[in-house]
Scaffold this active site. Structure first.
Site, PDB file in Angstrom:
ATOM      1  N   SER A 137     -13.392 -41.400 -93.490  1.00 22.20           N
ATOM      2  CA  SER A 137     -14.825 -40.978 -92.469  1.00 22.20           C
ATOM      3  C   SER A 137     -15.818 -42.186 -91.978  1.00 22.20           C
ATOM      4  O   SER A 137     -15.707 -43.050 -93.342  1.00 22.20           O
ATOM      5  CB  SER A 137     -15.322 -39.734 -93.132  1.00 22.20           C
ATOM      6  OG  SER A 137     -16.332 -38.914 -92.182  1.00 22.20           O
ATOM      7  N   TYR A 150     -19.486 -34.092 -99.507  1.00 20.02           N
ATOM      8  CA  TYR A 150     -17.891 -34.173 -98.892  1.00 20.02           C
ATOM      9  C   TYR A 150     -17.948 -35.791 -98.314  1.00 20.02           C
ATOM     10  O   TYR A 150     -17.242 -36.724 -99.249  1.00 20.02           O
ATOM     11  CB  TYR A 150     -18.084 -33.954 -97.224  1.00 20.02           C
ATOM     12  CG  TYR A 150     -17.271 -33.853 -96.482  1.00 20.02           C
ATOM     13  CD1 TYR A 150     -16.022 -34.136 -96.675  1.00 20.02           C
ATOM     14  CD2 TYR A 150     -17.988 -35.459 -95.961  1.00 20.02           C
ATOM     15  CE1 TYR A 150     -14.922 -34.588 -95.680  1.00 20.02           C
ATOM     16  CE2 TYR A 150     -16.595 -35.696 -94.340  1.00 20.02           C
ATOM     17  CZ  TYR A 150     -15.689 -35.376 -94.752  1.00 20.02           C
ATOM     18  OH  TYR A 150     -14.232 -35.251 -94.065  1.00 20.02           O
ATOM     19  N   LYS A 154     -15.585 -39.240-100.067  1.00 18.30           N
ATOM     20  CA  LYS A 154     -15.578 -39.868 -98.901  1.00 18.30           C
ATOM     21  C   LYS A 154     -15.769 -41.317 -99.736  1.00 18.30           C
ATOM     22  O   LYS A 154     -14.883 -42.543 -99.578  1.00 18.30           O
ATOM     23  CB  LYS A 154     -15.495 -39.716 -97.873  1.00 18.30           C
ATOM     24  CG  LYS A 154     -15.195 -38.479 -96.601  1.00 18.30           C
ATOM     25  CD  LYS A 154     -13.669 -38.482 -97.015  1.00 18.30           C
ATOM     26  CE  LYS A 154     -12.973 -37.463 -96.450  1.00 18.30           C
ATOM     27  NZ  LYS A 154     -11.425 -37.756 -96.064  1.00 18.30           N
ATOM     28  N   THR A 187     -12.345 -29.943 -84.997  1.00 20.39           N
ATOM     29  CA  THR A 187     -11.005 -29.298 -85.784  1.00 20.39           C
ATOM     30  C   THR A 187     -12.056 -27.943 -86.285  1.00 20.39           C
ATOM     31  O   THR A 187     -12.697 -27.622 -86.348  1.00 20.39           O
ATOM     32  CB  THR A 187     -11.134 -30.304 -87.002  1.00 20.39           C
ATOM     33  OG1 THR A 187     -12.025 -29.735 -87.773  1.00 20.39           O
ATOM     34  CG2 THR A 187      -9.994 -31.247 -86.653  1.00 20.39           C
TER      35      THR A 187
END
Length: 333
Positions: A137, A150, A154, A187
């Site tokens: 990402s 998150y 990443k 998504t």
């Protein structure tokens, strides 16, 4: 027939990726926790000409991942391509996060990648072939507010992958690992992640369709010698901005980062939460590949077009240089 494994295959990028590989006639092992999403993904694969194998697995469980790799190789054959796309997270300021929520996010979104990579490396290195694609990402380079768990995962995946890539180069191995850094993608995650925001979560605009992400993953799987790929102009600008003026970007995100990740719609009190249990489990539903932003999501990314056409462009560039040199040469005579 290629054997491909996709984690997080029940929804979003993983679901779209499985469909894309199926159109190539691949045998595809589908890994996720959600039963309804996995069964629907398997039907997607069949309809597109692929051969599905449903392997319900929590990637946070290292032993379960080892067993999944053994099952896949036993039933489908040697794994050619492994795509790590599974994750979970929490939308929350740091001071509202509980330790177990941070730990669970890290176990799925970082250690899940590590567990899968370690498990599939063993047979791949024994055969001296195979490709691992890590779905990264823009947030692997630039953390933003409300997604600390998150973003930390990443960042960790990028560091882990860089170390592994160098080690494989040192061994002169024909096992390859590459990363594809994504922008905001349409998504279902923005409707099923645990959230402490007052309004519904959304990707940071501009938003791209999951088919764009899938096309980038397939391209990376075909060209794994490149260390990483960046999808979307927003990803490139975010990464470059963080390198050039991180302090300015801090202040910009402090002003805009909260609002840009929320819609005007209030978050329902009964919204599903998939951190601990899948939202597409026995009592849930199949969420599919797309989220709620079809009316705003882009279906093309210029960086992906350039990657697909770089050799053609190089040929055109060489022809232009040659023609220019010929014109200049004639002018001098």
């Amino acid at each position: 027939m290629s054997v491909v494994v996709v984690t997080g295959a029940s929804g979003g990028i993983g679901r779209s990726c499985a469909r894309a590989f199926a159109e190539r006639g691949a045998a595809i092992a589908l890994i996720a926790r959600g039963e309804k999403g996995l069964q629907a993904a398997a039907e997607d694969v069949r309809l597109r000409g692929g051969t599905p194998l449903v392997v319900p697995t929590d990637v946070a469980d290292a032993e379960a991942v080892e067993a999944a790799v053994e099952q896949i190789e036993r039933e489908l054959g040697p794994i050619d391509i492994w795509v790590n796309a599974a994750f979970s997270s929490v939308f929350s300021p740091v001071w509202k996060l509980a330790a177990d929520e941070f730990r669970r996010t890290t176990e799925v979104s970082y250690l899940g990648f590590v567990h899968c990579t370690l498990s599939v490396l063993k047979p791949m290195m024994a055969r001296n072939r195979g490709t691992i694609v890590q779905v990264g990402s823009a947030l692997a380079y630039r953390a933003i507010p409300l997604q600390s768990a998150y973003c930390g995962a990443k960042h960790g995946i990028r560091a882990f992958t860089e170390s592994l890539r160098v080690e494989l180069l040192h061994e002169k191995s024909d096992v390859h690992v590459t990363m594809v850094h994504m922008p905001g993608v349409n998504t279902p995650q923005f409707r099923w992640l645990l959230s402490r925001m007052p309004r519904q979560a959304q990707p940071v605009p501009p938003i791209y369709q999951p088919e764009v992400a899938a096309a980038a993953i397939l391209y990376a799987a075909d060209h794994p010698r490149q260390r990483e790929y960046w999808v979307g102009a927003s990803t490139v600008l975010t990464i470059l901005g963080n390198k050039v003026a991180p302090g300015l970007l801090d202040r910009y995100l402090a002003r805009t980062g909260f609002k840009s990740q929320q819609t005007s719609e209030r978050r329902p009190a009964d919204a599903p939460v998939n951190l601990w249990e899948p939202a597409d489990g026995p009592d849930g539903k199949d969420f599919g590949a797309h989220g709620a932003f079809d009316d705003r999501a882009k279906s093309r990314a210029p960086q992906l077009w350039l990657a697909h056409n770089k050799y053609k462009l190089a040929g055109v560039g060489a022809a232009v240089v040659a023609a220019t040199a010929a014109v200049v040469g004639r002018a001098r005579r």
